[in-house]
Design a protein around this motif. Structure first.
Motif, mmCIF file in Angstrom:
data_model
loop_
_atom_site.group_PDB
_atom_site.id
_atom_site.type_symbol
_atom_site.label_atom_id
_atom_site.label_comp_id
_atom_site.label_asym_id
_atom_site.label_seq_id
_atom_site.Cartn_x
_atom_site.Cartn_y
_atom_site.Cartn_z
ATOM 1 N N ASN A 297 96.068 48.818 36.765
ATOM 2 C CA ASN A 297 94.575 49.144 36.826
ATOM 3 C C ASN A 297 94.481 50.652 36.570
ATOM 4 O O ASN A 297 95.280 51.494 36.866
ATOM 5 C CB ASN A 297 94.261 49.104 38.370
ATOM 6 C CG ASN A 297 94.279 47.669 38.965
ATOM 7 O OD1 ASN A 297 93.979 46.990 38.173
ATOM 8 N ND2 ASN A 297 94.681 47.623 40.120
ATOM 9 N N ASP B 138 91.382 53.988 35.271
ATOM 10 C CA ASP B 138 90.030 54.143 35.267
ATOM 11 C C ASP B 138 90.091 54.864 33.687
ATOM 12 O O ASP B 138 90.973 55.399 33.325
ATOM 13 C CB ASP B 138 89.507 55.043 36.389
ATOM 14 C CG ASP B 138 90.298 56.324 36.710
ATOM 15 O OD1 ASP B 138 91.187 56.697 35.554
ATOM 16 O OD2 ASP B 138 90.290 56.835 37.624
ATOM 17 N N LEU C 191 96.421 54.616 41.312
ATOM 18 C CA LEU C 191 95.570 53.676 41.159
ATOM 19 C C LEU C 191 96.347 52.280 41.276
ATOM 20 O O LEU C 191 95.617 51.173 41.358
ATOM 21 C CB LEU C 191 95.087 53.604 39.671
ATOM 22 C CG LEU C 191 93.859 54.912 39.167
ATOM 23 C CD1 LEU C 191 93.791 54.968 37.780
ATOM 24 C CD2 LEU C 191 92.526 54.577 40.165
ATOM 25 N N ASN D 54 82.598 58.396 29.612
ATOM 26 C CA ASN D 54 83.134 58.344 31.193
ATOM 27 C C ASN D 54 83.973 59.601 31.332
ATOM 28 O O ASN D 54 84.120 59.739 32.819
ATOM 29 C CB ASN D 54 83.756 56.985 31.282
ATOM 30 C CG ASN D 54 82.834 55.687 31.465
ATOM 31 O OD1 ASN D 54 82.221 55.796 32.596
ATOM 32 N ND2 ASN D 54 82.744 55.083 30.250
ATOM 33 N N LYS E 14 88.395 50.266 35.474
ATOM 34 C CA LYS E 14 87.566 50.678 36.803
ATOM 35 C C LYS E 14 86.120 50.708 36.258
ATOM 36 O O LYS E 14 85.637 51.516 35.505
ATOM 37 C CB LYS E 14 87.922 51.763 37.440
ATOM 38 C CG LYS E 14 87.459 52.000 38.804
ATOM 39 C CD LYS E 14 87.863 53.289 39.456
ATOM 40 C CE LYS E 14 87.685 53.151 40.837
ATOM 41 N NZ LYS E 14 88.174 54.607 41.671
ATOM 42 N N GLY F 235 82.469 50.898 38.293
ATOM 43 C CA GLY F 235 82.202 50.988 39.995
ATOM 44 C C GLY F 235 83.160 51.494 40.632
ATOM 45 O O GLY F 235 83.998 52.405 40.344
ATOM 46 N N ASP F 236 83.578 50.503 41.547
ATOM 47 C CA ASP F 236 84.839 50.707 42.600
ATOM 48 C C ASP F 236 85.621 49.554 42.494
ATOM 49 O O ASP F 236 86.537 49.280 43.256
ATOM 50 C CB ASP F 236 84.275 50.960 44.060
ATOM 51 C CG ASP F 236 83.194 50.237 44.449
ATOM 52 O OD1 ASP F 236 82.802 49.656 43.883
ATOM 53 O OD2 ASP F 236 82.694 50.392 45.592
ATOM 54 N N LYS F 237 85.302 48.585 41.568
ATOM 55 C CA LYS F 237 86.443 47.531 41.230
ATOM 56 C C LYS F 237 87.218 47.537 39.951
ATOM 57 O O LYS F 237 86.629 48.327 39.242
ATOM 58 C CB LYS F 237 85.431 46.274 41.274
ATOM 59 C CG LYS F 237 85.291 45.774 42.667
ATOM 60 C CD LYS F 237 84.409 44.555 42.752
ATOM 61 C CE LYS F 237 83.974 44.098 44.049
ATOM 62 N NZ LYS F 237 83.088 43.025 43.976
ATOM 63 N N PHE F 238 88.197 46.763 39.925
ATOM 64 C CA PHE F 238 88.891 46.846 38.483
ATOM 65 C C PHE F 238 88.712 45.467 37.810
ATOM 66 O O PHE F 238 88.800 44.392 38.462
ATOM 67 C CB PHE F 238 90.265 47.131 38.852
ATOM 68 C CG PHE F 238 90.555 48.474 39.203
ATOM 69 C CD1 PHE F 238 90.823 49.409 38.280
ATOM 70 C CD2 PHE F 238 90.799 48.616 40.371
ATOM 71 C CE1 PHE F 238 91.109 50.584 38.719
ATOM 72 C CE2 PHE F 238 91.116 49.924 40.834
ATOM 73 C CZ PHE F 238 91.299 50.911 40.020
ATOM 74 N N THR G 7 78.191 50.483 36.627
ATOM 75 C CA THR G 7 78.853 50.321 37.626
ATOM 76 C C THR G 7 78.790 48.841 38.190
ATOM 77 O O THR G 7 79.291 48.553 39.478
ATOM 78 C CB THR G 7 78.357 51.386 38.719
ATOM 79 O OG1 THR G 7 76.879 51.124 38.927
ATOM 80 C CG2 THR G 7 78.622 52.843 38.500
ATOM 81 N N ALA H 259 80.066 45.477 38.660
ATOM 82 C CA ALA H 259 81.453 44.820 38.326
ATOM 83 C C ALA H 259 81.493 43.732 37.534
ATOM 84 O O ALA H 259 82.514 42.861 37.100
ATOM 85 C CB ALA H 259 82.270 44.456 39.669
#
Lengths: 312, 371
Positions: free
Chosen positions: B149, B151, B174, B207, B262, B264-267, B302, B304
């Motif tokens: 994973n 980001d 991560l 990003n 990554k 949002g807050d998911k992979f 963001t 997912a």
């Protein structure tokens, strides 16, 4: 009397005229082609020389800083290839001409010539698929144990696609042409020279050193130059195998290698437009000049050595 | 001596016979297929005829070849030629009037739109139509690591040479469960100019602008790392090397490990749907004509269900053509390539993500407006 005055005038038949003309045309065609290429390169390169450096890859300060690493990489890769190929080719040629039994020599010569028929794309594929993975562990060992030696400085490339691998591929590619020429030259050594050396009590190695090599030296240099020409201009195999970067570096085993001019053109031409095309053609002009200069120097060496070669 | 000679001549005859037999059967097979496909399609004879010339992005190359073949089968009197000489060359040729349409990995710029177009009728402009969407996968090959994973900031650090070890704190944070080796990261990038690099760089630049400081361009901007030629070169380097990471067209990822990115807050791993979704739900570029579908890709999404590392390639065509016959041809061709059948055919050959239903509707309206 009458027959004697008529005789000096040679008979010229139609065939003579046609043949003389066609050789003349053939001879001038090559000059015309060369001139056409040179004119094309110069005309197309002019806009690039004054181009805005921002349009160049890696935004260097000028065209010359852009082409510098490429010119260096071209010469460096070709030099390394020659360093590997010339001793090897000389050995093979001597073996074929003076050591091997006749039947084996013929077969070997045939196999070497066959190597020249392999297209460079295939050498490129062989380079990435077989050679690079095979030599990578060796490179890793070299950087770990001999890393103090500047040429073997780490960090090692993870794929083995370095300038040394390229040089090996290039060496294999230029081997046939050097071998074939060197073999022919060595075979031309006058039998009397060889027998004289042997009669004086020379061993076979001494005979080769005293009679064959001095006789063949200028031929060997010419052969090397032909090979060098091919190594300087080789495109596809280098583009496929090398992991390029815009650096000037002598280091052999890292991921960042100086690219060659021809390979850089092949990599960037497909998506180039505008002045980008002119810049690439201008680098081609530089390659043209380099090749010319290298040939010129080599010819000078051959000419200077001729009188000592024993060929006369 | 006689026996072997006879034997060899017998062998030779039989080889010749075998080759002849093979040649004959392959002929027969060749002849069979066109007639069967003709009868299968059974389409009414098309009234279209003429030659259609497109120039542009090589990313669309495989898809365009597929489309040209499909379109020519349906319209026998039409010849479609697509020259994959690059996005820039394509836009230039189109603007100069040398091509009926251009393929391009980026939409027309405002400056280009302000000028005139050689192929179009006087005082009309050109429009961008998204025709080819392809997710870009970040592939890796590290012994003992199956899932990874990352980001955007970490990816930017790896590819710009700021993160050099696999067990760097940024990566282990991560991937708490992965056994990352204490080894150098070998990051592979394209050594040739490529829209894949530009789109990947655009994602990183949007990003993680403080790590990826260079403007996205076709050329890879940084010094470090390993370069390889073409998508297959990168895939090859990653496959054969040790401790490798690289980026390539997702269709070529094969059995290699694929990084989850990554969002949002998911992979999120890549998928055709997620790639099509981010394109469909991104806003259009402001201030363009009603039928200009230049997309301002929302790489900072963001959501997912989106996969933000995606390449969108456009067909650039005139609103109104100088030559109405060309207009009709381009319209019919673009209509075919953006249709379900066209997109599916390309997806089979090129492995791209077909346009989503929403976007297809907008595209169909835009194509219908071409005159």
């Amino acid at each position: 009397m009458t027959t004697q005055t008529a005789r000096p005038k040679p008979v010229i038949r139609l065939g003579d005229r046609v043949f003389a003309r066609s050789t003349l045309i053939a001879g001038s065609l090559i000059l015309v082609a060369l001139a056409a290429v040179a004119i094309f390169l110069i005309v197309e390169a002019i806009p690039a020389l004054g181009a805005d450096p921002k349009e160049l890859k890696g935004s260097p300060s000028s065209f010359w800083t852009y082409v510098g690493p490429l010119a260096f990489g071209t010469v460096w890769a070709a030099f390394l290839a020659l360093l590997i190929a010339v001793p090897l080719a000389t050995g093979i040629a001597l073996f074929i001409s003076h050591y091997a039994p006749r039947r084996l020599a013929q077969g070997l010569a045939y196999v070497i010539d066959l190597l020249a028929a392999v297209p460079s794309v295939v050498f490129g594929l062989w380079g990435i698929k077989v050679l690079a993975p095979a030599v990578q562990p060796v490179y890793a060992w070299l950087t770990d144990n001999l890393g103090w030696f500047p040429l073997f400085a780490g960090p090692v490339s993870g794929t083995g696609r370095t300038i040394l691998t390229v040089a090996i591929v290039l060496a294999v590619m230029i081997l046939p042409i050097i071998t074939a020429m060197a073999r022919e030259v060595f075979l031309q050594t006058p039998k009397l020279h060889e027998e004289a050396a042997l009669a004086l009590g020379a061993t076979r190695w001494e005979m080769v050193r005293m009679a064959v090599i001095p006789f063949g030296r200028s031929g060997l240099v010419s052969a090397s130059i032909l090979g060098l020409g091919r190594a300087l201009g080789e495109t596809m195999a280098v583009a496929m195998v090398l992991s390029p970067s815009t650096v000037i570096s002598f280091v052999l085993l890292q991921s960042e290698n100086p690219n060659t001019i021809a390979s850089n053109i092949a990599l960037n031409f497909p998506e180039a437009h505008g002045t980008g095309v002119n810049v690439l053609i201008a680098t081609g002009l530089i390659l043209f000049v380099i090749t010319f200069a290298v040939n010129f120097i080599a010819r000078a060496i051959v000419a200077r050595r001729k009188e000592f070669s024993g060929a006369n | 001596m006689e026996v072997p000679v006879k034997f060899s001549s017998v062998a030779r005859v039989s080889v010749v016979a075998a080759i002849t037999a093979l040649a004959l059967t392959s002929c027969a097979a060749n002849e069979g297929s066109p007639s069967s496909s003709e009868s299968a399609s059974g389409a009414p004879a098309s009234s279209l005829s003429g030659e259609l010339v497109g120039v542009g992005a090589s990313s669309q190359g495989t898809a365009q070849t597929t489309w040209a073949a499909g379109f020519q089968t349906a319209n026998e009197k039409v010849t479609v030629n697509y020259d994959p000489s690059g996005s820039g060359a394509g836009r230039k040729a189109f603007i100069a009037g040398g091509a009926a349409f251009a393929g391009s990995d980026s939409a027309l710029s405002d400056e280009e739109l302000a000028g005139t177009f050689g192929t179009c009728a006087a005082d009309t402009k050109a429009i961008d139509i998204p025709v080819y969407i392809s997710p870009i996968a970040v592939i890796f090959n590290v012994d003992g690591v199956k899932d990874l994973n990352l980001d955007a900031a970490t990816l930017a650090g790896i590819f710009s040479g700021k993160i050099t070890q696999w067990n760097d704190a940024a990566i282990t944070a991560l991937n708490p469960d992965a056994k990352l080796p204490d080894a150098k990261i070998n990051a592979v990038h394209r050594s040739d100019a490529s829209g894949t690099t530009k789109n990947f760089a655009d994602y990183l630049n949007q990003n993680a602008p403080d790590v990826w400081t260079e403007k996205p361009a076709d050329d890879f901007p940084f010094q470090g790392g390993e370069g390889a030629q073409g998508t297959s070169g990168v895939v090859d380097a990653v496959t054969n090397g040790t401790n490798m990471i690289g980026y390539a067209d997702a269709s070529r990822a094969g059995k290699l490990g694929v990084v989850k990115v990554k969002v949002g807050d998911k992979f999120v791993g890549y998928s055709a749907e997620a790639a099509a979704a981010v394109v469909a739900e991104s806003p259009l570029v402001d201030g363009r004509g009603a039928n200009d579908l230049a997309i301002k890709l929302d790489r900072k999404t963001t959501d997912a269900s989106h996969y933000p590392i995606v390449l969108v390639s456009y067909a650039i065509a005139c609103e109104t053509y100088k030559d109405p016959a060309q207009g009709t041809l381009v319209k019919a061709y673009l209509d075919y390539i953006t249709s379900d059948a066209g997109q599916k055919a390309a997806a089979e050959k090129a492995g791209n993500a077909p346009l989503s239903a929403d976007l297809s509707k907008k595209v169909a309206t835009a194509v219908a407006s071409i005159k």
